[in-house]
Design a protein around this motif. Structure first.
Motif, PDB file in Angstrom:
ATOM      1  N   PHE A  37       9.490 -62.418 -29.025  1.00  0.00           N
ATOM      2  CA  PHE A  37      10.811 -62.109 -28.493  1.00  0.00           C
ATOM      3  C   PHE A  37      11.019 -62.733 -27.110  1.00  0.00           C
ATOM      4  N   ILE A  48      17.565 -59.849 -25.284  1.00  0.00           N
ATOM      5  CA  ILE A  48      17.354 -58.679 -26.124  1.00  0.00           C
ATOM      6  C   ILE A  48      17.995 -57.490 -25.414  1.00  0.00           C
ATOM      7  N   GLU A  50      18.588 -54.452 -27.206  1.00  0.00           N
ATOM      8  CA  GLU A  50      18.136 -53.217 -27.827  1.00  0.00           C
ATOM      9  C   GLU A  50      17.005 -53.531 -28.801  1.00  0.00           C
ATOM     10  N   ILE A  51      16.019 -52.644 -28.834  1.00  0.00           N
ATOM     11  CA  ILE A  51      14.916 -52.746 -29.789  1.00  0.00           C
ATOM     12  C   ILE A  51      14.832 -51.410 -30.513  1.00  0.00           C
ATOM     13  N   GLN A  53      12.627 -49.219 -33.156  1.00  0.00           N
ATOM     14  CA  GLN A  53      11.254 -49.184 -33.644  1.00  0.00           C
ATOM     15  C   GLN A  53      11.071 -48.015 -34.607  1.00  0.00           C
ATOM     16  N   ARG A  81       9.901 -53.358 -35.922  1.00  0.00           N
ATOM     17  CA  ARG A  81      10.837 -53.459 -34.799  1.00  0.00           C
ATOM     18  C   ARG A  81      11.961 -54.420 -35.152  1.00  0.00           C
ATOM     19  N   ARG A  82      13.161 -54.056 -34.724  1.00  0.00           N
ATOM     20  CA  ARG A  82      14.332 -54.917 -34.868  1.00  0.00           C
ATOM     21  C   ARG A  82      14.876 -55.177 -33.468  1.00  0.00           C
ATOM     22  N   TYR A  83      15.030 -56.447 -33.125  1.00  0.00           N
ATOM     23  CA  TYR A  83      15.447 -56.868 -31.792  1.00  0.00           C
ATOM     24  C   TYR A  83      16.892 -57.374 -31.865  1.00  0.00           C
TER      25      TYR A  83
END
Length: 112
Positions: A37, A48, A50-51, A53, A81-83
């Motif tokens: 990332f 980035i 927001e992450i 998890q 995890r989504r970034y």
């Protein structure tokens, strides 16, 4: 696989998926020395924002067991995890499989 050098087996197994518009950033890279990332932010100019998890139990698959120095079916944790970048655009996703003995989670709370 992610190794802590020197090691006989991988510490964990990582998989990362990128927005196809960013694939040029990692094309040809075989070893990452920093988080993906961070590389995406630096090379794309996207930040980035927001992450998200999720952590859930899983078992180690036959295809990953030897690399992880574990047995197929051993307990593990999956950290997904989504970034997200500006406007909620999903920039990358990752999934990490950690054998149960290699995962620790701690938090500190400070009441107001």
């Amino acid at each position: 696989p992610r190794f802590h050098v020197p090691a006989d087996f991988a510490f964990c197994w990582n998989e990362v998926w990128l927005d196809t518009r960013l694939r040029h950033i990692v094309r040809g890279v075989t070893t990452f020395r920093s988080p993906v990332f961070s590389l995406v932010e630096r090379e794309s100019g996207d930040h980035i924002c927001e992450i998200k998890q999720d952590i859930r139990p899983c078992t180690i698959s036959q295809e990953r067991a030897e690399t992880l120095g574990a047995a197929a079916g051993d307990l593990a944790l999956e950290v997904a995890r989504r970034y997200y970048g500006a406007g909620g655009r999903l920039l990358l996703m990752s999934k990490t499989i950690l054998p149960a003995d290699r995962f620790s989670y701690s938090m500190t709370f400070r009441p107001d």
